[in-house]
Design a protein around this motif. Structure first.
Motif, short mmCIF file in Angstrom:
data_model
loop_
_atom_site.label_atom_id
_atom_site.label_comp_id
_atom_site.label_asym_id
_atom_site.label_seq_id
_atom_site.Cartn_x
_atom_site.Cartn_y
_atom_site.Cartn_z
N THR A 100 12.80 16.55 -4.90
CA THR A 100 13.53 15.29 -5.03
C THR A 100 12.78 14.30 -5.91
OG1 THR A 100 14.64 15.59 -2.92
CG2 THR A 100 14.44 13.33 -3.70
N ILE A 101 11.46 14.25 -5.76
CA ILE A 101 10.65 13.34 -6.57
C ILE A 101 9.75 14.12 -7.51
CG2 ILE A 101 10.64 11.47 -4.86
CD1 ILE A 101 7.81 12.35 -4.03
N CYS A 102 9.38 13.47 -8.58
CA CYS A 102 8.27 13.94 -9.40
C CYS A 102 7.08 13.09 -8.93
CB CYS A 102 8.52 13.67 -10.89
SG CYS A 102 9.95 14.53 -11.57
N ILE A 103 5.98 13.72 -8.62
CA ILE A 103 4.84 12.97 -8.11
C ILE A 103 3.57 13.46 -8.81
CG2 ILE A 103 4.59 14.50 -6.11
CD1 ILE A 103 3.78 11.87 -4.54
N SER A 104 2.89 12.53 -9.44
CA SER A 104 1.71 12.87 -10.23
C SER A 104 0.53 12.07 -9.71
CB SER A 104 1.96 12.56 -11.70
OG SER A 104 3.13 13.24 -12.14
N VAL A 105 -0.57 12.77 -9.47
CA VAL A 105 -1.75 12.15 -8.89
C VAL A 105 -2.86 12.11 -9.95
CG1 VAL A 105 -3.44 12.26 -7.01
CG2 VAL A 105 -1.08 13.05 -6.62
N ASN A 106 -3.45 10.93 -10.09
CA ASN A 106 -4.59 10.71 -10.97
C ASN A 106 -4.31 11.13 -12.40
OD1 ASN A 106 -5.96 9.59 -8.79
ND2 ASN A 106 -6.80 11.56 -8.18
N GLU B 251 -2.78 13.65 -13.68
CA GLU B 251 -1.50 14.30 -13.99
C GLU B 251 -0.60 13.26 -14.66
OE1 GLU B 251 -1.72 17.19 -10.06
OE2 GLU B 251 -0.31 15.53 -10.09
N VAL B 252 -0.02 13.63 -15.79
CA VAL B 252 0.70 12.64 -16.58
C VAL B 252 2.08 12.36 -15.99
CG1 VAL B 252 1.58 12.06 -18.87
CG2 VAL B 252 -0.60 13.22 -18.65
N ILE B 253 2.96 13.34 -15.94
CA ILE B 253 4.30 13.14 -15.40
C ILE B 253 4.83 14.45 -14.84
CG2 ILE B 253 4.96 11.22 -16.91
CD1 ILE B 253 6.52 13.28 -18.61
N HIS B 254 5.91 14.34 -14.10
CA HIS B 254 6.69 15.48 -13.61
C HIS B 254 5.92 16.43 -12.70
CE1 HIS B 254 9.25 14.69 -17.43
NE2 HIS B 254 9.58 13.86 -16.45
N GLY B 255 4.95 15.90 -11.95
CA GLY B 255 4.23 16.71 -10.98
C GLY B 255 5.16 17.17 -9.87
N ILE B 256 4.92 18.36 -9.37
CA ILE B 256 5.75 18.95 -8.32
C ILE B 256 5.08 18.72 -6.97
CG2 ILE B 256 6.74 21.10 -7.43
CD1 ILE B 256 6.79 22.09 -10.37
N VAL C 139 -1.33 5.06 -24.71
CA VAL C 139 -0.07 5.63 -24.26
C VAL C 139 -0.07 7.12 -24.59
CG1 VAL C 139 1.21 3.47 -24.53
CG2 VAL C 139 1.12 5.09 -26.43
N VAL C 140 0.72 7.88 -23.85
CA VAL C 140 0.88 9.31 -24.12
C VAL C 140 2.14 9.44 -24.96
CG1 VAL C 140 1.16 11.60 -23.11
CG2 VAL C 140 -0.22 9.87 -21.91
N ARG C 141 1.95 9.57 -26.26
CA ARG C 141 3.07 9.52 -27.20
C ARG C 141 4.14 10.59 -26.95
NH1 ARG C 141 2.38 6.39 -31.73
NH2 ARG C 141 0.33 5.43 -31.92
N GLU C 142 3.73 11.73 -26.43
CA GLU C 142 4.69 12.82 -26.21
C GLU C 142 5.69 12.49 -25.12
OE1 GLU C 142 1.40 13.13 -26.36
OE2 GLU C 142 1.02 14.50 -28.01
N PHE C 143 5.43 11.47 -24.30
CA PHE C 143 6.30 11.19 -23.17
C PHE C 143 6.79 9.75 -23.13
CE2 PHE C 143 3.61 14.74 -21.67
CZ PHE C 143 4.61 15.68 -21.56
#
Length: 169
Positions: free
Chosen positions: A66-72, A74-79, A161-165
């Motif tokens: 349900t959520i994307c959760i990224s810790v420390n 991790e940039v985005i879309h963590g499972i 910034v992370v340009r790819e995202f």
């Protein structure tokens, strides 16, 4: 072509986004050392469904949660999974929900307990950048004006910034 929404459609969009905002507030309160990312995901799904919504990310291109959760780092879309949050972590939670046929989508970044001075500065600078970007969102403006305001502030404060995202096209 840009499709303009009717006032009734805009109200339905607002309702979907209010649901997302309410669930994110609850998730923020649930973030604590020892809480697993899977537990936060389960809470989000229960709340979205209880309100009559459907998790927007779950099943999208096979995404399992349900959520994307990224810790420390991790940039985005963590499972979400069995990972337990620890004191000093910084966690980003992205939630999307469909309500009455319309999507709501937002993200928050939350400290877990006490965080380092550097992590605190990162959270402060990125929140400031958010508001600077919002100030640049105006009729007749360009999307690039928003990104420029954000990037300029972030880089002036020693971050990047992370340009790819950046953005959604």
């Amino acid at each position: 072509m840009i499709v303009c929404k009717s006032p009734a459609e805009i109200e339905r969009m607002r309702a979907a986004n209010v649901l997302v905002a309410d669930v994110l507030v609850e998730l923020r309160g649930a973030v604590a050392p020892g809480v697993t990312t899977a537990a936060l995901d389960a809470l989000a799904e229960r709340r979205v469904r209880a309100a009559g919504g459907v998790p927007a990310f779950k099943g999208y291109h096979g995404f399992p949660a349900t959520i994307c959760i990224s810790v420390n780092e991790e940039v985005i879309h963590g499972i979400p999974g069995p990972r337990a949050l620890r004191e000093g972590d910084v966690v980003s939670i992205d939630l999307g929900a469909v309500l009455d046929g319309f999507f709501g989508d937002a993200a928050i970044t939350v400290p877990v307990g006490r965080i380092s001075d550097e992590a605190g500065a990162l959270l402060r600078v990125t929140e400031e950048a958010l508001y600077l970007g919002i100030e640049r969102a105006r009729v007749g403006g360009r999307v690039s004006d928003i990104g420029h305001a954000v990037q300029r502030h972030v880089e002036a404060n020693g971050f990047s910034v992370v340009r790819e995202f950046v953005g959604h096209g």
